[in-house]
Scaffold this motif. Structure first.
Motif, PDB file in Angstrom:
ATOM      1  N   ASP A  10     -17.306  16.159  -8.074  1.00 17.01           N
ATOM      2  CA  ASP A  10     -17.519  14.711  -8.019  1.00 17.01           C
ATOM      3  C   ASP A  10     -17.732  14.236  -6.583  1.00 17.01           C
ATOM      4  O   ASP A  10     -18.554  13.361  -6.330  1.00 17.01           O
ATOM      5  CB  ASP A  10     -16.327  13.966  -8.627  1.00 17.01           C
ATOM      6  CG  ASP A  10     -16.232  14.147 -10.138  1.00 17.01           C
ATOM      7  OD1 ASP A  10     -17.224  14.601 -10.747  1.00 17.01           O
ATOM      8  OD2 ASP A  10     -15.150  13.864 -10.685  1.00 17.01           O
ATOM      9  N   ARG A  11     -17.000  14.811  -5.659  1.00 15.67           N
ATOM     10  CA  ARG A  11     -17.142  14.414  -4.248  1.00 15.67           C
ATOM     11  C   ARG A  11     -18.532  14.771  -3.724  1.00 15.67           C
ATOM     12  O   ARG A  11     -19.146  13.990  -3.008  1.00 15.67           O
ATOM     13  CB  ARG A  11     -16.064  15.089  -3.407  1.00 15.67           C
ATOM     14  CG  ARG A  11     -15.995  14.497  -2.021  1.00 15.67           C
ATOM     15  CD  ARG A  11     -14.977  15.227  -1.209  1.00 15.67           C
ATOM     16  NE  ARG A  11     -13.860  14.363  -0.933  1.00 15.67           N
ATOM     17  CZ  ARG A  11     -12.687  14.790  -0.525  1.00 15.67           C
ATOM     18  NH1 ARG A  11     -12.441  16.064  -0.417  1.00 15.67           N
ATOM     19  NH2 ARG A  11     -11.731  13.946  -0.245  1.00 15.67           N
ATOM     20  N   LEU A  12     -19.020  15.945  -4.083  1.00 14.00           N
ATOM     21  CA  LEU A  12     -20.375  16.329  -3.688  1.00 14.00           C
ATOM     22  C   LEU A  12     -21.384  15.336  -4.254  1.00 14.00           C
ATOM     23  O   LEU A  12     -22.203  14.780  -3.516  1.00 14.00           O
ATOM     24  CB  LEU A  12     -20.707  17.737  -4.205  1.00 14.00           C
ATOM     25  CG  LEU A  12     -20.304  18.916  -3.350  1.00 14.00           C
ATOM     26  CD1 LEU A  12     -20.460  20.214  -4.130  1.00 14.00           C
ATOM     27  CD2 LEU A  12     -21.122  18.980  -2.072  1.00 14.00           C
ATOM     28  N   ARG A  13     -21.302  15.120  -5.533  1.00 16.84           N
ATOM     29  CA  ARG A  13     -22.271  14.224  -6.191  1.00 16.84           C
ATOM     30  C   ARG A  13     -22.150  12.796  -5.663  1.00 16.84           C
ATOM     31  O   ARG A  13     -23.157  12.108  -5.472  1.00 16.84           O
ATOM     32  CB  ARG A  13     -22.063  14.259  -7.699  1.00 16.84           C
ATOM     33  CG  ARG A  13     -22.492  15.577  -8.314  1.00 16.84           C
ATOM     34  CD  ARG A  13     -22.382  15.528  -9.842  1.00 16.84           C
ATOM     35  NE  ARG A  13     -22.624  16.840 -10.378  1.00 16.84           N
ATOM     36  CZ  ARG A  13     -21.715  17.577 -11.003  1.00 16.84           C
ATOM     37  NH1 ARG A  13     -20.487  17.122 -11.194  1.00 16.84           N
ATOM     38  NH2 ARG A  13     -22.024  18.757 -11.459  1.00 16.84           N
ATOM     39  N   GLY A  14     -20.918  12.353  -5.415  1.00 15.20           N
ATOM     40  CA  GLY A  14     -20.693  11.001  -4.917  1.00 15.20           C
ATOM     41  C   GLY A  14     -21.265  10.774  -3.528  1.00 15.20           C
ATOM     42  O   GLY A  14     -21.494   9.646  -3.121  1.00 15.20           O
ATOM     43  N   SER A  15     -21.492  11.849  -2.799  1.00 15.91           N
ATOM     44  CA  SER A  15     -22.074  11.753  -1.454  1.00 15.91           C
ATOM     45  C   SER A  15     -23.563  12.064  -1.453  1.00 15.91           C
ATOM     46  O   SER A  15     -24.158  12.272  -0.401  1.00 15.91           O
ATOM     47  CB  SER A  15     -21.350  12.709  -0.509  1.00 15.91           C
ATOM     48  OG  SER A  15     -19.999  12.340  -0.396  1.00 15.91           O
ATOM     49  N   GLY A  16     -24.129  12.147  -2.644  1.00 15.38           N
ATOM     50  CA  GLY A  16     -25.571  12.350  -2.737  1.00 15.38           C
ATOM     51  C   GLY A  16     -26.007  13.803  -2.712  1.00 15.38           C
ATOM     52  O   GLY A  16     -27.193  14.088  -2.559  1.00 15.38           O
ATOM     53  N   TYR A  17     -25.086  14.727  -2.871  1.00 14.39           N
ATOM     54  CA  TYR A  17     -25.422  16.151  -2.881  1.00 14.39           C
ATOM     55  C   TYR A  17     -25.350  16.678  -4.304  1.00 14.39           C
ATOM     56  O   TYR A  17     -24.478  16.284  -5.076  1.00 14.39           O
ATOM     57  CB  TYR A  17     -24.448  16.954  -2.006  1.00 14.39           C
ATOM     58  CG  TYR A  17     -24.556  16.657  -0.544  1.00 14.39           C
ATOM     59  CD1 TYR A  17     -25.542  17.243   0.231  1.00 14.39           C
ATOM     60  CD2 TYR A  17     -23.661  15.781   0.070  1.00 14.39           C
ATOM     61  CE1 TYR A  17     -25.635  16.968   1.594  1.00 14.39           C
ATOM     62  CE2 TYR A  17     -23.751  15.499   1.420  1.00 14.39           C
ATOM     63  CZ  TYR A  17     -24.741  16.102   2.176  1.00 14.39           C
ATOM     64  OH  TYR A  17     -24.830  15.825   3.517  1.00 14.39           O
ATOM     65  N   ARG A  18     -26.261  17.566  -4.602  1.00 17.20           N
ATOM     66  CA  ARG A  18     -26.212  18.227  -5.902  1.00 17.20           C
ATOM     67  C   ARG A  18     -25.232  19.387  -5.833  1.00 17.20           C
ATOM     68  O   ARG A  18     -25.051  19.999  -4.790  1.00 17.20           O
ATOM     69  CB  ARG A  18     -27.596  18.771  -6.263  1.00 17.20           C
ATOM     70  CG  ARG A  18     -28.596  17.692  -6.588  1.00 17.20           C
ATOM     71  CD  ARG A  18     -29.943  18.225  -7.066  1.00 17.20           C
ATOM     72  NE  ARG A  18     -29.942  19.630  -7.416  1.00 17.20           N
ATOM     73  CZ  ARG A  18     -30.719  20.558  -6.829  1.00 17.20           C
ATOM     74  NH1 ARG A  18     -31.547  20.219  -5.865  1.00 17.20           N
ATOM     75  NH2 ARG A  18     -30.663  21.805  -7.212  1.00 17.20           N
ATOM     76  N   LEU A  19     -24.627  19.684  -6.948  1.00 18.12           N
ATOM     77  CA  LEU A  19     -23.754  20.851  -7.044  1.00 18.12           C
ATOM     78  C   LEU A  19     -24.627  22.032  -7.458  1.00 18.12           C
ATOM     79  O   LEU A  19     -24.794  22.315  -8.629  1.00 18.12           O
ATOM     80  CB  LEU A  19     -22.625  20.622  -8.046  1.00 18.12           C
ATOM     81  CG  LEU A  19     -21.667  21.795  -8.220  1.00 18.12           C
ATOM     82  CD1 LEU A  19     -20.999  22.149  -6.898  1.00 18.12           C
ATOM     83  CD2 LEU A  19     -20.625  21.479  -9.268  1.00 18.12           C
ATOM     84  N   THR A  20     -25.209  22.691  -6.455  1.00 22.71           N
ATOM     85  CA  THR A  20     -26.083  23.826  -6.732  1.00 22.71           C
ATOM     86  C   THR A  20     -25.232  25.065  -6.999  1.00 22.71           C
ATOM     87  O   THR A  20     -24.067  25.124  -6.587  1.00 22.71           O
ATOM     88  CB  THR A  20     -27.010  24.104  -5.537  1.00 22.71           C
ATOM     89  OG1 THR A  20     -26.194  24.484  -4.415  1.00 22.71           O
ATOM     90  CG2 THR A  20     -27.849  22.883  -5.180  1.00 22.71           C
ATOM     91  N   PRO A  21     -25.802  26.061  -7.650  1.00 19.53           N
ATOM     92  CA  PRO A  21     -25.056  27.309  -7.856  1.00 19.53           C
ATOM     93  C   PRO A  21     -24.602  27.935  -6.535  1.00 19.53           C
ATOM     94  O   PRO A  21     -23.494  28.467  -6.443  1.00 19.53           O
ATOM     95  CB  PRO A  21     -26.059  28.212  -8.582  1.00 19.53           C
ATOM     96  CG  PRO A  21     -27.015  27.271  -9.245  1.00 19.53           C
ATOM     97  CD  PRO A  21     -27.097  26.074  -8.326  1.00 19.53           C
ATOM     98  N   GLN A  22     -25.437  27.840  -5.487  1.00 15.58           N
ATOM     99  CA  GLN A  22     -25.069  28.405  -4.187  1.00 15.58           C
ATOM    100  C   GLN A  22     -23.869  27.670  -3.592  1.00 15.58           C
ATOM    101  O   GLN A  22     -22.951  28.297  -3.081  1.00 15.58           O
ATOM    102  CB  GLN A  22     -26.258  28.349  -3.200  1.00 15.58           C
ATOM    103  CG  GLN A  22     -27.405  29.217  -3.584  1.00 15.58           C
ATOM    104  CD  GLN A  22     -28.396  28.518  -4.515  1.00 15.58           C
ATOM    105  OE1 GLN A  22     -28.160  27.426  -5.020  1.00 15.58           O
ATOM    106  NE2 GLN A  22     -29.517  29.173  -4.759  1.00 15.58           N
ATOM    107  N   ARG A  23     -23.868  26.344  -3.648  1.00 19.19           N
ATOM    108  CA  ARG A  23     -22.734  25.572  -3.121  1.00 19.19           C
ATOM    109  C   ARG A  23     -21.466  25.898  -3.893  1.00 19.19           C
ATOM    110  O   ARG A  23     -20.390  26.026  -3.318  1.00 19.19           O
ATOM    111  CB  ARG A  23     -23.028  24.073  -3.181  1.00 19.19           C
ATOM    112  CG  ARG A  23     -24.027  23.637  -2.140  1.00 19.19           C
ATOM    113  CD  ARG A  23     -24.248  22.141  -2.162  1.00 19.19           C
ATOM    114  NE  ARG A  23     -25.199  21.798  -1.110  1.00 19.19           N
ATOM    115  CZ  ARG A  23     -26.166  20.908  -1.241  1.00 19.19           C
ATOM    116  NH1 ARG A  23     -26.305  20.235  -2.367  1.00 19.19           N
ATOM    117  NH2 ARG A  23     -26.975  20.663  -0.241  1.00 19.19           N
ATOM    118  N   GLN A  24     -21.605  26.031  -5.186  1.00 22.02           N
ATOM    119  CA  GLN A  24     -20.457  26.352  -6.017  1.00 22.02           C
ATOM    120  C   GLN A  24     -19.906  27.725  -5.646  1.00 22.02           C
ATOM    121  O   GLN A  24     -18.694  27.886  -5.468  1.00 22.02           O
ATOM    122  CB  GLN A  24     -20.870  26.321  -7.487  1.00 22.02           C
ATOM    123  CG  GLN A  24     -19.723  26.467  -8.439  1.00 22.02           C
ATOM    124  CD  GLN A  24     -20.144  26.191  -9.876  1.00 22.02           C
ATOM    125  OE1 GLN A  24     -21.214  25.660 -10.140  1.00 22.02           O
ATOM    126  NE2 GLN A  24     -19.287  26.553 -10.792  1.00 22.02           N
TER     127      GLN A  24
END
Length: 142
Positions: A9-23
């Motif tokens: 949620d924090r990633l998405r709330g800051s305009g970032y997608r939750l990509t598989p790499q980030r995960q």
């Protein structure tokens, strides 16, 4: 293997997608405890060989900017990253055996208060690493 909802949620709330790499990178940092970029990369590559070092560097920068990871310098090497979900701590690093020990912030209360009162300085303990010799190495050298 999923990232806890509040982190996603924090990633998405800051305009970032939750990509598989980030995960994968965030999970690797959480699993490894304290890890350099190379250690994170090695862990991630066991699950996704296409991830490269620049992706790990960029992702760690974003995750730190969002307060999801922190870094400190535990040696002359690259920064070491750890999850911001861990309780705040500072580090004791043995120059001989390179053992790293996490220490609760209240151990440094007197130092932190003195630095603030006498020097007007607010300490960020999460970046603090104190170098010395652990008791085991000290005993071996006696």
């Amino acid at each position: 293997m999923t990232v806890p909802d509040e982190l996603a949620d924090r990633l998405r709330g800051s305009g970032y997608r939750l990509t598989p790499q980030r995960q994968l990178i965030l999970r690797a940092v959480e699993d490894l405890g304290h890890a350099t970029v190379d250690e994170v990369l090695a862990k991630v590559r066991t699950q996704a060989s296409a991830v490269n070092a620049s992706t790990v560097y960029r992702t760690l920068e974003v995750l730190e900017e969002l307060g999801l990871v922190r870094h400190t310098h535990l040696s002359d090497r690259a920064p070491t990253y750890h999850s911001a979900r861990e309780p705040e701590h500072f580090h004791l690093v043995c120059r001989n055996c390179q053992q790293v020990r996490s220490v609760e912030p209240d151990v440094a209360t007197a130092l932190v208060e003195t630095l603030h009162a006498e020097h007007g300085f607010a300490v960020d303990l999460g970046h603090l690493a104190i170098f010395g010799t652990c008791v085991n190495c000290e005993l071996e050298s006696s």
